[in-house]
Design a protein around this motif. Structure first.
Motif, PDB file in Angstrom:
ATOM      1  N   VAL A  92      77.417   6.397  33.437  1.00 51.64           N
ATOM      2  CA  VAL A  92      76.892   6.876  34.827  1.00 51.64           C
ATOM      3  C   VAL A  92      77.893   8.531  34.970  1.00 51.64           C
ATOM      4  O   VAL A  92      76.581   9.297  35.932  1.00 51.64           O
ATOM      5  CB  VAL A  92      76.714   5.616  36.387  1.00 51.64           C
ATOM      6  N   GLN A 142      66.938   9.138  46.967  1.00 50.75           N
ATOM      7  CA  GLN A 142      68.186   7.973  46.832  1.00 50.75           C
ATOM      8  C   GLN A 142      67.818   6.812  46.062  1.00 50.75           C
ATOM      9  O   GLN A 142      69.067   7.252  44.978  1.00 50.75           O
ATOM     10  CB  GLN A 142      67.867   7.055  48.255  1.00 50.75           C
ATOM     11  N   ASN A 143      66.739   6.472  44.383  1.00 45.71           N
ATOM     12  CA  ASN A 143      66.743   5.777  44.072  1.00 45.71           C
ATOM     13  C   ASN A 143      67.324   6.763  42.664  1.00 45.71           C
ATOM     14  O   ASN A 143      68.369   5.921  42.093  1.00 45.71           O
ATOM     15  CB  ASN A 143      65.280   5.286  43.175  1.00 45.71           C
ATOM     16  N   ARG A 183      69.990   9.204  43.383  1.00 41.33           N
ATOM     17  CA  ARG A 183      71.483   8.839  43.242  1.00 41.33           C
ATOM     18  C   ARG A 183      72.470   7.253  43.227  1.00 41.33           C
ATOM     19  O   ARG A 183      73.557   7.139  42.880  1.00 41.33           O
ATOM     20  CB  ARG A 183      72.005   8.941  45.184  1.00 41.33           C
ATOM     21  N   ASN A 184      71.225   6.385  43.137  1.00 44.75           N
ATOM     22  CA  ASN A 184      71.738   4.656  42.853  1.00 44.75           C
ATOM     23  C   ASN A 184      71.631   4.897  41.558  1.00 44.75           C
ATOM     24  O   ASN A 184      73.003   3.996  41.171  1.00 44.75           O
ATOM     25  CB  ASN A 184      71.036   3.961  43.263  1.00 44.75           C
ATOM     26  N   TYR A 185      71.465   5.558  40.219  1.00 48.49           N
ATOM     27  CA  TYR A 185      71.547   5.421  39.128  1.00 48.49           C
ATOM     28  C   TYR A 185      72.937   6.603  39.212  1.00 48.49           C
ATOM     29  O   TYR A 185      73.172   6.093  38.624  1.00 48.49           O
ATOM     30  CB  TYR A 185      70.455   6.412  38.291  1.00 48.49           C
ATOM     31  N   ALA A 199      75.311   6.501  41.134  1.00 54.70           N
ATOM     32  CA  ALA A 199      76.361   6.177  41.282  1.00 54.70           C
ATOM     33  C   ALA A 199      76.353   5.056  40.547  1.00 54.70           C
ATOM     34  O   ALA A 199      77.476   4.113  40.831  1.00 54.70           O
ATOM     35  CB  ALA A 199      76.107   5.880  42.386  1.00 54.70           C
ATOM     36  N   GLY A 200      75.586   4.298  39.406  1.00 49.02           N
ATOM     37  CA  GLY A 200      76.051   3.128  39.343  1.00 49.02           C
ATOM     38  C   GLY A 200      75.311   2.207  40.212  1.00 49.02           C
ATOM     39  O   GLY A 200      76.011   0.522  39.688  1.00 49.02           O
ATOM     40  N   ARG A 201      74.475   2.368  40.621  1.00 46.41           N
ATOM     41  CA  ARG A 201      74.804   1.138  41.963  1.00 46.41           C
ATOM     42  C   ARG A 201      73.134   0.054  41.327  1.00 46.41           C
ATOM     43  O   ARG A 201      73.035  -0.770  41.066  1.00 46.41           O
ATOM     44  CB  ARG A 201      74.577   1.703  42.847  1.00 46.41           C
ATOM     45  N   TYR A 202      72.342   0.954  40.263  1.00 53.53           N
ATOM     46  CA  TYR A 202      71.211   0.113  39.444  1.00 53.53           C
ATOM     47  C   TYR A 202      72.078   0.480  38.123  1.00 53.53           C
ATOM     48  O   TYR A 202      72.231   1.432  37.058  1.00 53.53           O
ATOM     49  CB  TYR A 202      70.125   1.069  39.229  1.00 53.53           C
ATOM     50  N   VAL A 203      72.313  -1.085  37.288  1.00 53.21           N
ATOM     51  CA  VAL A 203      72.917  -1.001  35.774  1.00 53.21           C
ATOM     52  C   VAL A 203      71.574  -0.380  35.004  1.00 53.21           C
ATOM     53  O   VAL A 203      71.611  -0.027  33.996  1.00 53.21           O
ATOM     54  CB  VAL A 203      72.975  -2.410  35.900  1.00 53.21           C
TER      55      VAL A 203
END
Length: 72
Positions: free
Chosen positions: A13, A39-40, A42-44, A46-50
């Motif tokens: 990430v 937002q999706n 940003r989640n990738y 930031a490592g929130r979606y593995v």
């Protein structure tokens, strides 16, 4: 997805963020190019979606102009 041009010590990430910044792209611009919400994306980043679908990995590698290799 492997990003071979960066240090292997960086987490994937973090590599994604570094490559995006090297291309001079904002998170919003990446999201627009990937046809997803900011937002999706940003989640990738930031490592929130593995997990990432191989198709998404291919799109990201094309935008960032890096070699795509599938290794799972």
């Amino acid at each position: 997805m492997k990003f071979k041009i960066l240090s292997p010590k960086l987490k994937p990430v973090n590599k994604l963020k570094v490559l995006r910044l090297k291309k001079g792209l904002s998170q919003d611009e990446m999201a627009l190019r990937l046809k997803m919400t900011p937002q999706n994306y940003r989640n990738y980043e930031a490592g929130r979606y593995v997990a990432m679908a191989p198709e998404l990995e291919k799109k990201i590698s094309k935008i960032l102009e890096v070699e795509y290799t599938y290794d799972r």
